[in-house]
Structure formats: structure tokens, C-alpha cells
Design a protein around this motif. Sequence first.
Motif, mmCIF file in Angstrom:
data_model
loop_
_atom_site.group_PDB
_atom_site.id
_atom_site.type_symbol
_atom_site.label_atom_id
_atom_site.label_comp_id
_atom_site.label_asym_id
_atom_site.label_seq_id
_atom_site.Cartn_x
_atom_site.Cartn_y
_atom_site.Cartn_z
ATOM 1 N N SER A 1 -3.024 -8.666 -23.778
ATOM 2 C CA SER A 1 -3.589 -8.353 -21.890
ATOM 3 C C SER A 1 -2.283 -7.624 -21.916
ATOM 4 N N PHE A 2 -3.170 -6.992 -20.631
ATOM 5 C CA PHE A 2 -2.368 -5.633 -19.417
ATOM 6 C C PHE A 2 -1.592 -6.434 -18.141
ATOM 7 N N VAL A 3 0.161 -5.725 -17.897
ATOM 8 C CA VAL A 3 0.177 -5.780 -16.383
ATOM 9 C C VAL A 3 -0.336 -4.675 -15.643
ATOM 10 N N TYR A 4 -0.618 -4.938 -14.342
ATOM 11 C CA TYR A 4 -1.462 -3.853 -13.451
ATOM 12 C C TYR A 4 -0.622 -4.170 -11.766
ATOM 13 N N ARG A 5 -0.971 -2.926 -11.532
ATOM 14 C CA ARG A 5 -0.522 -2.869 -10.085
ATOM 15 C C ARG A 5 -1.476 -2.207 -9.796
ATOM 16 N N TYR A 6 -1.469 -2.949 -7.996
ATOM 17 C CA TYR A 6 -3.040 -2.165 -7.304
ATOM 18 C C TYR A 6 -2.301 -2.028 -6.084
ATOM 19 N N VAL A 7 -2.404 -0.153 -5.845
ATOM 20 C CA VAL A 7 -2.103 0.035 -4.652
ATOM 21 C C VAL A 7 -2.554 0.444 -3.640
ATOM 22 N N PRO A 8 -2.958 -0.527 -2.492
ATOM 23 C CA PRO A 8 -4.158 -0.751 -1.287
ATOM 24 C C PRO A 8 -4.321 0.576 -0.437
ATOM 25 N N HIS A 9 -5.137 1.607 -0.288
ATOM 26 C CA HIS A 9 -5.134 3.080 0.467
ATOM 27 C C HIS A 9 -4.218 1.885 1.938
ATOM 28 N N ASP A 10 -4.402 0.911 2.091
ATOM 29 C CA ASP A 10 -3.652 0.495 3.550
ATOM 30 C C ASP A 10 -3.014 -0.803 3.345
ATOM 31 N N ARG A 11 -2.042 -1.022 3.173
ATOM 32 C CA ARG A 11 -1.876 -2.802 2.829
ATOM 33 C C ARG A 11 -2.494 -3.573 3.730
ATOM 34 N N ASP A 12 -3.132 -2.829 4.462
ATOM 35 C CA ASP A 12 -4.185 -4.627 6.150
ATOM 36 C C ASP A 12 -5.056 -4.231 5.078
ATOM 37 N N ASP A 13 -6.087 -3.676 4.479
ATOM 38 C CA ASP A 13 -6.473 -3.849 3.464
ATOM 39 C C ASP A 13 -7.759 -3.736 2.392
#
Length: 555
Positions: free
Chosen positions: A265-277
Motif C-alpha cells: 500500500s502507498f501514501v499519495y499526495r494529490y496536488v490540484p492545479h487549482d485548489r478550488d477544482d
Amino acid sequence: MRPRRHVVTTTIAGVASLLVVAAAISASASTDDAGLDGGRHGGGLRLTPVGANAKTTGVTVPNSLSPELTEQQVAEGARRLENPTTDISFYGYRGDGPLLPAPGDLPAAGHLVEASKTEPDKNTYLILRGQHGADPTYDYGTHFLFQGHEAGATGYLTRINLDADPAHRVTLLATKTTSGAALPNFDGSTWDPWARKLLFTAELGNQGGVWQAAPDLGGPVQDISFALGRGGYEGIQNDSAGNLLIVEDVGGATVPGDKAKLPNSFVYRYVPHDRDDLTYGKLQALQVISRRSGQPIAFQPIDAGHPTGNAFSDDVKDLHTYGGSFATHWVTIHDTATDSSGQAFDANALAKAAKATPFKRPENGQFRPGTGFREFYFDETGDTNADSTANNGFGGWGSVLKLTQDDPRADNGRLSLVYNGDKEHTGLDNVTFVDANHVAFVEDAGDGLHTQRGLLDSAYLFDINADYAHGAQPLRFLGEGRDPSATIDSALSGKTGFQNDGDNEITGIHMSNGDPSPRGILGEQRPTPFDNGWRLFWTQQHGDNITWEIVSTRR
């Protein structure tokens, strides 16, 4: 009977030091060797440790809480929804059978002796205005607790209206996405203050993912796994930069001839291009660098050259040895800027291909308050089997790990071991910080390990400043019992035709002041337990499926 103990008190706010204490307990409890003591801060509460409850065939036992705490039901599985459907009529039951088996009735193929339990899971508490329910004339108040449901043919979303009367107490929010697809079984949840959406995760391997939903009845529900990927996602948590930390729980292959399992299992980070979307962004996976080779600690399958995979590798042992510190790096595995197909993808497979580092079922994590989102604590559930040979130094009992970074946007950091589990403290699952220095982790050890150790699950308070490398132990503030329905289910578990889980487990531990703004992100403010609007919830999953609020006996 509640075990009698030598009384030791603790403070769950403020800087604390560990004191070793003597304890005399009955055979129905396990040993707590340590308590926490320190100065009071922000309405801090002193706690007395309790013992674990024994698992005894056919015996129902109530929950044991530190005497400074008490609990009250906010919803129970048999609570009828204010807007039921034929299939979903109750908070914790589907409509495919009776809520309890008839006397003498036994399960068989094609015959359900009781309704399927839907298992409300992770709780998210919010203070919101202008929310609606099934009754357009009713004022639903401002205090709400949200859940996804983990079990059944499909999942659904509920909202406990904490200010409402019994008839309006629980609202069924959604059973399908806006496009008409059935919702999956859900595990984790959180609130994204920039997107103004609830986020729910599905722990379903390459069929799992993330769904976003409006908090109001009739609001849109969307599967956004085309951006965040398919994975066995459970824990999900914002940081101040608008990123999402996602913790995956996917069990690995079992080592032949053993009960040990591969880290998978892995730990992930999602980086939105626009944090509102949240529908556009890049998904990254955490890569840990070996102190021996200087190379990434990567997944190693079981094959002819590696008959045990990396279940017993030196690197895995190093990760579960106190005193080590490992360099980390976030490696990008997918970006909607380069993949505009709108198709979901297998995050676990991409993480392996990118040489990210697998862990032993890290189910949940949270940022430490007051650190500027620079310290992230997450657990490993481990193998949940007393016969796993990985229990001896290779993470089989699970652990608590800490990721530190100079800034939430940083690509590099350090990973270190906070706590190595043991037979008494294992199967760690949900997590919540109760103040800046104390974090609660709760067990989901499972029926098999309950039987092996003769004990049911517990909730523990960890002092971030304690020295667990030299014998310190967390404080048990909740010894979960087993309610009547779970006792019946435990007796029926494993019989042909029986579809529900057995013993109760602890899930959804959640302390929050309900602030829906960016300032309310868990980890931004320092909690003051039971003061200034901070509230603590948990769900006694399986059996009667009761969601509780824990309150101070001083109130």
C-alpha cells in the motif's frame, strides 16, 4: 465487570511526560504500563487508563471509558431514516431482512437471517447553515455529522442532523452519482474547504477511488477518480496548500508457508492545479530512500529469486527500527495536464512502476496541529495475525510513522518511526489529534486476532513527546465492548449464508470544531478537547452500528 486498576491520571492537552505505573487488572483486561501526566492547557482533561475487554464466546460486554469521559448515542443502526427507500430504510441496515434473527433461525445459502449491515464509517463534523432535508418546512439546525457506508451491494451517504428531533435525525443524502452510477462502499471522508465538497474514499483496490459530494440533500455527487486515481484509498486529509494526502489500504500477497504479507500500500499526495477544482491536478506517491543502498525502497513481488518478496528485507526491518531517519521524495505518477483522457487509472500499479515505497496497510493519517502542516502522522495496520513471523521486527504488528517536510509544498522530507506495535497494540486504523501533543489511534484488529489474543479492540492516546523506543506505551482510554447484535453475529460468523461481520470494531474517531473554512482544516487549529466547540465522535461499527459522541463528565 469493569477491571479495577491502580488509578493514574493524564492530561490530553499541553506538553506531557511519560510516567511508568503499576497496574493490577483482572484477567479480562490487558496491561497498560504507562500513563501521561502534565500541566493543564486550554481546558485539558485528565484521564485514567482502562483495561481492554475480553472476547468471551456468547458474552456481551459494554464499552469501558476512562471515568473522566462518557458517551452518548447520536445515531444507531436501527434509526429509521427520515427519507427511507425500500432498500435503505435505516442508518445501519439494508431492507433485505429482519434487524435481528428470529429465535432458532440459522443462515443458509440463499437465506438471510438478518438484514445486511451497511457499516457507517468515517465521520466528518461540520457547522453549516442553510442545509435541507426531506421536510421543506423543518429547520435542520447547523451541526452535522457525515458518513459514507462501507458494506453492502452498494454504498450510500448519510448526514446525522445533530440538532434535529428523532424523526429528522438522519438524512439519506445520496445512493448514486449525479450521472446515475451506484455509489461504492465508502471508508474515509473529509471536507475540502476550497472546493466546498465532502470527499469520500472507497477502499476497493483498482475499483476504489475518490468521490466528491455536496453536503446538502439533492446536491451533486461525482466520481473524480479520473484525476485522483483508482486505489484502495481510505484516509484522506487536506493541507494548507490545498493538497490532499491519501492513505491506501491494500493487503499484500501472503508469503508461502507463513502468515506474513507483503507491504503493498502507498501514501499519495494529490496536488490540484487549482485548489478550488479537484478535477485537475497531479497525483504523487511517497518514495522512501534506503539508508543502506541509497536507492528507493520499492515493491518486490514474490518470485523465484525472491521467495518472500520484500516482506523480510533489511529495508523493511530498518523502517520498523527505532532511531532511523529516511529521506523521502514525492514522485509524480499521473497528471491531468498530460493525460486529458478523463479515464480512471490504477494508482497502485503506477506507484509500483515509479518505485514508490509500499507500506503494510497504512489506513489513515493526520497532520499534527500547530506545525504548519509540516508533520504528518500515519499508521500501518500490519498483518493482524499473531502467527505472522513479520511480527518480529518487520512491521507485522503495525506501526505509527511520521513524515516531516519543511513546507506542505515541499517535494522532499524525512520519515521516522514513532511507535512499533505489539500484540496488545495492533491493527491501528482511524486517527485524530486531540490536541497539539496527543493523537488517538484506534484498533481494527479483526475477529481472528481478537480470538488469538482473547481481547477486543481499544482506542489509545499517544504522547508525541514520549519515548516509545524505551518501553513507554500509549494510554488506553476506550476498551471497546461487544454489543448484543455483534455477539449474535460473532456466533454466526463463518456459517454458510451469513453475510455480516462479527465483533464490533472502532472506526470514525474524529475530533473537530466543525469550522468549514480553510482555517478549519484538521491540523490548522490546536484542539481544546470538549471546550470552544471541539467535539469528539466515534462509531462502534458492526453489530448495532452505533455512532457515539464522547463528552467530558465535567460537562
